[in-house]
Design an enzyme around this catalytic site. Structure first.
Site, PDB file in Angstrom:
ATOM      1  N   LEU A   1      -7.874   1.091  -7.931  1.00  0.00           N
ATOM      2  CA  LEU A   1      -8.944   0.321  -8.573  1.00  0.00           C
ATOM      3  C   LEU A   1      -9.121   0.692 -10.048  1.00  0.00           C
ATOM      4  CD1 LEU A   1     -11.662   0.092  -5.763  1.00  0.00           C
ATOM      5  CD2 LEU A   1      -9.859  -1.535  -6.362  1.00  0.00           C
ATOM      6  N   ARG A   2      -8.420   1.732 -10.509  1.00  0.00           N
ATOM      7  CA  ARG A   2      -8.338   2.080 -11.948  1.00  0.00           C
ATOM      8  C   ARG A   2      -9.643   2.525 -12.584  1.00  0.00           C
ATOM      9  NH1 ARG A   2      -3.279   2.815 -11.045  1.00  0.00           N
ATOM     10  NH2 ARG A   2      -1.875   1.034 -11.265  1.00  0.00           N
TER      11      ARG A   2
ATOM     12  N   PRO B   1       5.331   1.313 -12.961  1.00  0.00           N
ATOM     13  CA  PRO B   1       5.605   0.735 -11.644  1.00  0.00           C
ATOM     14  C   PRO B   1       4.322   0.249 -10.979  1.00  0.00           C
ATOM     15  CG  PRO B   1       5.586   3.126 -11.502  1.00  0.00           C
ATOM     16  CD  PRO B   1       5.313   2.773 -12.945  1.00  0.00           C
ATOM     17  N   GLY B   2       4.406  -0.891 -10.287  1.00  0.00           N
ATOM     18  CA  GLY B   2       3.249  -1.364  -9.528  1.00  0.00           C
ATOM     19  C   GLY B   2       3.062  -2.857  -9.627  1.00  0.00           C
TER      20      GLY B   2
ATOM     21  N   HIS C   1       2.818  10.518  -0.741  1.00  0.00           N
ATOM     22  CA  HIS C   1       3.756   9.672  -1.498  1.00  0.00           C
ATOM     23  C   HIS C   1       5.095  10.398  -1.433  1.00  0.00           C
ATOM     24  CE1 HIS C   1       4.974   7.328  -5.249  1.00  0.00           C
ATOM     25  NE2 HIS C   1       5.876   8.301  -5.201  1.00  0.00           N
TER      26      HIS C   1
ATOM     27  N   ASP D   1      -0.883  -1.136  -1.704  1.00  0.00           N
ATOM     28  CA  ASP D   1      -0.507  -0.439  -2.941  1.00  0.00           C
ATOM     29  C   ASP D   1      -0.801  -1.324  -4.152  1.00  0.00           C
ATOM     30  OD1 ASP D   1       0.316   1.519  -4.682  1.00  0.00           O
ATOM     31  OD2 ASP D   1       2.429   1.471  -4.101  1.00  0.00           O
TER      32      ASP D   1
ATOM     33  N   ASN E   1      -5.575   8.619  -8.483  1.00  0.00           N
ATOM     34  CA  ASN E   1      -4.934   8.812  -9.790  1.00  0.00           C
ATOM     35  C   ASN E   1      -5.638   8.035 -10.893  1.00  0.00           C
ATOM     36  OD1 ASN E   1      -4.044   6.345  -8.802  1.00  0.00           O
ATOM     37  ND2 ASN E   1      -1.998   6.529  -9.670  1.00  0.00           N
TER      38      ASN E   1
HETATM   39 ZN   LIG Z   1       2.686   5.838  -4.086  1.00  0.00          ZN
END
Ligand SMILES: [Zn+2]
Length: 455
Positions: A73-74, A347-348, A191, A329, A104
């Site tokens: 959700l940043r 990435p994402g 992960h 994700d 993160n």
């Molecule tokens: Zn991951």
């Protein structure tokens, strides 16, 4: 386990009459009366007060609300790309009633101040239950265990811990984390990426990456951690959850571990079920979307898109229960972080609003799952794995009214700029998707309806 489930009962609850809907897509249509946040009656031609909110469920299927174990959700830190509000809106529109927000952020959610703030912000928004994930290690640095106990006993009642984005690669630290988690009754989600095997890696190690000259991310980097952590969990008598399983070999290892009675669970993302690394070749390839160029970083994700045989194995594993559940994700990024050189791009991919349609396309349409199976992998199993007692429940009288209405017959075209996320990094731009979320109810309150959030 301590937790916020009971506290969640104190937030708004609603009363709604859903007309003519089919639970799990089975049998004849029924009415579902919701009062005070619970299912009060299921029957035909239910009488209800004139002032009650009515949702027309004609043609729709009702399922338990979806639970996403893996969302970014940043907030705090990157509110330019997503906020708890915008991510909650995307979740409600995608049929979710609970999401787990990864740690993160900036600052990292490695202490109860951050996790409690995320929890409170989620409740203030009120579109889905937002559960913060705590970091396993301080600063996600993989050196020192974070204060998991403080986070677990705080207001948020953190029940899942992960350094996602990074692997807890030190085996001794992972062993201690598992032992500590067992004592607290919480879950470690790994992960799985042995970092020394993926230095500089940006794409799946295989013929496509070789042809494009991209540094390869080998399957063994994931699989070696999966088997290591299964063994560590066995010895600790602890549970371990594998994030975003992506390879055929991981499926085989999960099957083996489950046969041994090891308490390992795993999730798969919609994109690893639908896409493969042929997309990196661009429009000439079968699986690419319209107008997609080679080296388009919209396809960059970690773990990377794999090969056809991995997709086939993951689909079968989800059907068989070897892979337990679907997790998005969902990973919003700013345009400048995706529209750049492949190696430099982050990435994402976005995932919350496209998850259900992709499960319909990859699992329901080929007959691998029926709608009860969809409820299992998108709601019941994730709720069980993280120990939510008010989510993933049967559609029955007396149960919490956390519900999703799905029209399986309509299709829609994805446009990133129309999604609720503040970012638009969807790999499905201009693709047609089957199935539409008609409405989502959180404790009987309609949170999304006909493509709009209600608050
Ligand atoms: Zn991951």
């Amino acid at each position: 386990m301590t937790g916020p489930s009971s506290a969640a009962g104190s937030v708004a609850t609603g009363s709604v009459l859903i007309r003519s809907v089919r639970p799990y897509g089975e049998g004849d249509p029924v009415d579902v009366l919701v009062t005070d946040g619970e299912i009060a009656e299921i029957g035909t031609s239910i009488d209800a007060p004139d002032d009650i909110e009515v949702v027309d469920g004609a043609g729709a299927i009702v399922l338990p609300g979806f639970v996403d174990m893996h969302t970014h959700l940043r907030e705090p830190g990157r509110e330019d790309t997503e906020t708890i509000r915008s991510g909650s809106a995307a979740a409600a529109l995608g049929g979710y009633t609970a999401v787990f927000a990864m740690a993160n952020t900036a600052p990292v959610a490695d202490n109860s101040t951050v996790t409690d703030n995320v929890w409170r912000s989620g409740r203030e928004v009120g579109l889905v239950d937002v559960y913060p994930v705590g970091a396993v290690t301080v600063g996600l640095e993989g050196k020192q265990l974070a204060e998991m106990g403080m986070m677990a006993s705080g207001a948020a009642g953190v029940r899942m811990f992960s350094d996602d984005g990074k692997c807890v690669s030190d085996p001794l630290l992972m062993r201690r984390a598992l032992e500590y988690a067992k004592g607290l009754g919480v879950l470690i989600a790994q992960h799985a990426e042995e970092p020394r095997l993926t230095v500089g890696a940006v794409a799946h190690e295989g013929p496509t990456a070789a042809r494009l000259g991209l540094a390869g991310w080998p399957r063994a980097a994931e699989e070696s951690i999966v088997v290591r952590d299964a063994l560590l969990a066995r010895d600790a008598g602890a549970r371990v959850h594998i994030c975003h399983a992506s390879t055929e070999g991981t499926v085989a290892l999960l099957r083996w571990a489950k046969e041994q009675g090891i308490a390992v669970t795993a999730e798969v993302t919609p994109h690893h079920l639908l896409l493969d690394d042929s997309r990196l070749l661009g429009s000439g390839s079968e699986a690419s979307g319209p107008g997609l160029g080679a080296y388009d970083a919209i396809n960059k994700v970690n773990p990377p898109l794999r090969e056809e045989r991995d997709k086939v194995a993951l689909r079968q594993a989800l059907a068989d229960g070897i892979v337990d559940c679907v997790a998005t994700d969902h990973a919003p990024h700013a345009a400048q972080e995706k529209c750049c050189e492949f190696a430099q791009a982050k990435p994402g991919m976005l995932g919350l609003q496209t998850a259900l349609p992709i499960i319909v396309e990859t699992m329901v349409a080929p007959g691998l799952l029926d709608w009860r199976g969809v409820a299992r992998v998108m709601s019941e199993r994730p709720a069980q794995i993280v120990g939510l007692t008010d989510q993933g429940r049967p559609i029955a009288v007396g149960e919490p009214a956390n519900l999703t209405l799905v029209d399986p017959e309509t299709s829609w075209v994805v446009h990133g700029r129309e999604l609720a996320s503040l970012s638009d990094n969807t790999p499905y731009e201009s693709m047609s998707m089957p199935a539409t979320v008609v409405a989502t109810l959180l404790r009987g309150v309609v949170t999304a309806r006909d493509g709009e959030v209600t608050r």
